[in-house]
Write an enzyme that holds these catalytic residues in place. Structure first.
Site, PDB file in Angstrom:
ATOM      1  N   ARG A 185       0.843  -1.204   0.000  1.00  0.00           N
ATOM      2  CA  ARG A 185       0.000   0.000   0.000  1.00  0.00           C
ATOM      3  C   ARG A 185       0.872   1.245   0.000  1.00  0.00           C
ATOM      4  O   ARG A 185       0.491   2.277   0.545  1.00  0.00           O
ATOM      5  CB  ARG A 185      -0.922  -0.014   1.218  1.00  0.00           C
TER       6      ARG A 185
ATOM      7  N   ASP B 175      -7.265  -2.941  -0.534  1.00  0.00           N
ATOM      8  CA  ASP B 175      -7.479  -1.797  -1.426  1.00  0.00           C
ATOM      9  C   ASP B 175      -6.250  -0.890  -1.468  1.00  0.00           C
ATOM     10  O   ASP B 175      -6.187   0.058  -2.247  1.00  0.00           O
ATOM     11  CB  ASP B 175      -8.719  -1.001  -1.013  1.00  0.00           C
TER      12      ASP B 175
ATOM     13  N   ARG C 187       5.797  10.295   3.223  1.00  0.00           N
ATOM     14  CA  ARG C 187       6.740   9.996   4.294  1.00  0.00           C
ATOM     15  C   ARG C 187       8.170  10.239   3.819  1.00  0.00           C
ATOM     16  O   ARG C 187       8.531   9.918   2.692  1.00  0.00           O
ATOM     17  CB  ARG C 187       6.568   8.543   4.742  1.00  0.00           C
TER      18      ARG C 187
ATOM     19  N   ASP D 119      10.435  -6.524   9.185  1.00  0.00           N
ATOM     20  CA  ASP D 119      10.128  -5.624   8.067  1.00  0.00           C
ATOM     21  C   ASP D 119       9.887  -4.197   8.535  1.00  0.00           C
ATOM     22  O   ASP D 119       9.775  -3.289   7.705  1.00  0.00           O
ATOM     23  CB  ASP D 119       8.916  -6.135   7.274  1.00  0.00           C
TER      24      ASP D 119
ATOM     25  N   ASP E 118       6.796   3.241  10.844  1.00  0.00           N
ATOM     26  CA  ASP E 118       5.518   2.517  10.931  1.00  0.00           C
ATOM     27  C   ASP E 118       4.906   2.618  12.324  1.00  0.00           C
ATOM     28  O   ASP E 118       5.221   1.840  13.215  1.00  0.00           O
ATOM     29  CB  ASP E 118       5.669   1.060  10.503  1.00  0.00           C
TER      30      ASP E 118
END
Length: 508
Positions: free
Chosen positions: A91, A131, A184, A266, A276
């Site tokens: 995403r 999505d 970001r 990750d 994150d």
């Protein structure tokens, strides 16, 4: 300004061309003006239609100019202890690398940052049914945590802009939420999981190149030492450098009561930056085993587990580098084991330094014996906080400014014990020769008044979903100057009574 793609261009196996989904009605609703200034960008222009195109990689090329491409990055990851061989940006899109340092040396890899979109639609790495979008509330969470960390000098990715797309998504409840994209900025998005993916999918010469690229981009001083690194030792040098960065980072997190919430491989950047912030949280009422993430049902990533988990993640990183570290496998294992042991030593050293500052104790000329005593005293302090259910941030801020009121933070039954603790601290400052002015200066630099308190953040995010950005902007204003008390922000100084029952969600 032209963006570059040195990473994607050098490692096509790790970057797949992917175009972000930017609906026609999208608009830049917020720009991080201080960050834009630091990057040499015009905040007003970024908020314009042309700025939107540039931020999202939609800019049309001028004659003779390469319009460039955006990419979804490949990586693996141990998620809650279990290997997912293929994850990648499901995403998110890497728009490009922005040179930010000496314009005369644009080819130096360390003089650049990534511009990366999150919530920008599906990619080849998207999971079935995804999505690829993000709710506006999750995007603003990225903004809030990154700006607080930046104010506290914690290495971190940061949000440059928020783009509202006019779409809606369903995440936390059956009701639709407004969707958005966060732009970001990070030194890079090379993760521990990147090297795990490379080990499984790339030839050894490309993996060696990846090691050298990471060293040159994030640790250039190690590439320019008088004695050039031998090829076989570059991987060990990278492991050592990353381990030191991660030890420092986690110690800083602990000093602020921060819980990452999903510390998978990750989500570990080799640069040593925080990234994150979906299910992250901060400890209010102190508990060493505090967990807030709805997906961490076993408490794997609890507050007190973060150093050990980071060391575990680094062990997985080492495994992905063993065949590059030495010709003899036993030598490589011995070298990696030594690095992992050094991580624990480095973390303990930084942890003591950080909590010593919070307690107003100078460690500049401290003896080994007093350092060990201090380490024990820090542990006793945290035990005391947990025993009496004291607020982590409030306790240390009170110690900084009104230590005589420490006994008022809990019930009468704990007042005597808290005052005894304070007396012991004062004696320890004397033994270590910490002058009062030095003590005050250390604490004032280490103990914020305002932090992103979980339920205060959540309340502000619920308002932004309704189109009211004032609470978020007010919270940001406090967090960018977290040490300075200001009238009208009293509610942000403390946590609601039921804050321990807060639950965080991944969001994006």
């Amino acid at each position: 300004m032209q963006l570059e793609q040195t990473y994607a261009g050098t490692f096509p196996d790790l970057a797949v061309q992917a175009h972000p989904d930017i609906p026609a009605q999208s608009r830049v609703s917020w720009v991080n003006e201080p960050l834009a200034q630091d990057l040499g960008l015009d905040a007003e222009w970024l908020a314009s239609a042309e700025g939107l195109k540039w931020l999202t990689g939609q800019k049309e090329a001028e004659p003779g100019e390469d319009a460039g491409s955006s990419y979804a990055l490949a990586y693996s990851g141990f998620q809650f202890g279990h290997l997912s061989p293929v994850l990648g940006d499901g995403r998110a899109h890497l728009i490009g690398e922005l040179p930010v340092a000496d314009a005369h040396t644009p080819d130096i890899l360390s003089h650049r940052v990534d511009l990366h979109l999150k919530g920008s639609g599906r990619t080849p790495f998207s999971r079935p049914g995804s999505d690829g979008k993000a709710p506006l509330s999750a995007v603003w969470r990225e903004v809030i945590i990154g700006e607080f960390f930046a104010a506290m000098n914690v290495p971190t990715s940061r949000a440059l802009a928020v783009i509202e797309t006019g779409e809606t998504v369903r995440r936390r409840s059956p009701l639709p939420e407004p969707a958005a994209i966060v732009v970001r900025v990070a030194s890079s998005h090379i993760r521990v999981g990147t090297f795990q993916y490379a080990q499984m999918n790339m030839p050894i010469d490309q993996r060696k190149r990846l090691v050298d690229y990471a060293l040159e981009r994030h640790f250039p001083h190690l590439k320019t030492q008088e004695h050039a690194l031998e090829e076989s030792s570059s991987a060990l040098t990278l492991l050592q450098a990353v381990a030191e960065k991660q030890a420092d980072l986690v110690a800083q997190w602990m000093g602020l009561g921060f819980i990452h919430g999903v510390l998978n491989t990750d989500n570990v950047l080799v640069s040593g930056e925080s990234i994150d912030f979906g299910p992250c949280a901060f400890v209010d009422e102190f508990r060493m085993n505090a967990v807030f993430s709805s997906i961490d049902r076993q408490g794997r990533y609890a507050f007190g587990n973060q150093p050990g988990i980071t060391q575990w993640n680094l062990a997985r990183f080492a495994e992905s580098l063993l065949d590059l570290m030495a010709e003899n496998p036993n030598d490589a294992v011995d070298d990696a084991t030594a690095v992992l042991a050094a991580f624990d030593e480095r973390f303990q050293e930084r942890w003591v330094q950080i909590f010593a500052a919070k307690l107003g104790v100078s460690v500049e000329n401290i003896s080994t014996a007093h350092r060990e005593q201090l380490k024990t005293f820090i542990g006793q302090t945290l035990t005391l906080l947990e025993k009496h259910s004291l607020d982590f941030t409030e306790f240390f801020y009170t110690l900084t400014h009104t230590p005589e009121q420490i006994s008022l933070l809990s019930g009468e039954d704990s007042a005597e014990e808290l005052m005894d603790w304070l007396s012991e601290l004062m004696e320890f400052r004397g033994v270590t020769g910490t002058a009062e002015a030095v003590s005050r200066s250390l604490m004032e630099g280490a103990n914020p008044l305002y932090i992103p308190r979980n339920m205060r953040v959540d309340a502000a995010l619920r308002e932004v979903e309704k189109g009211n950005s004032e609470p978020v902007e007010r919270l940001l204003d406090a967090l960018r100057q977290p040490m300075t008390r200001r009238d009208g922000l009293e509610d942000l100084e403390t946590a609601p009574d039921n804050s321990r029952f807060f639950t965080s969600f991944c969001g994006t």
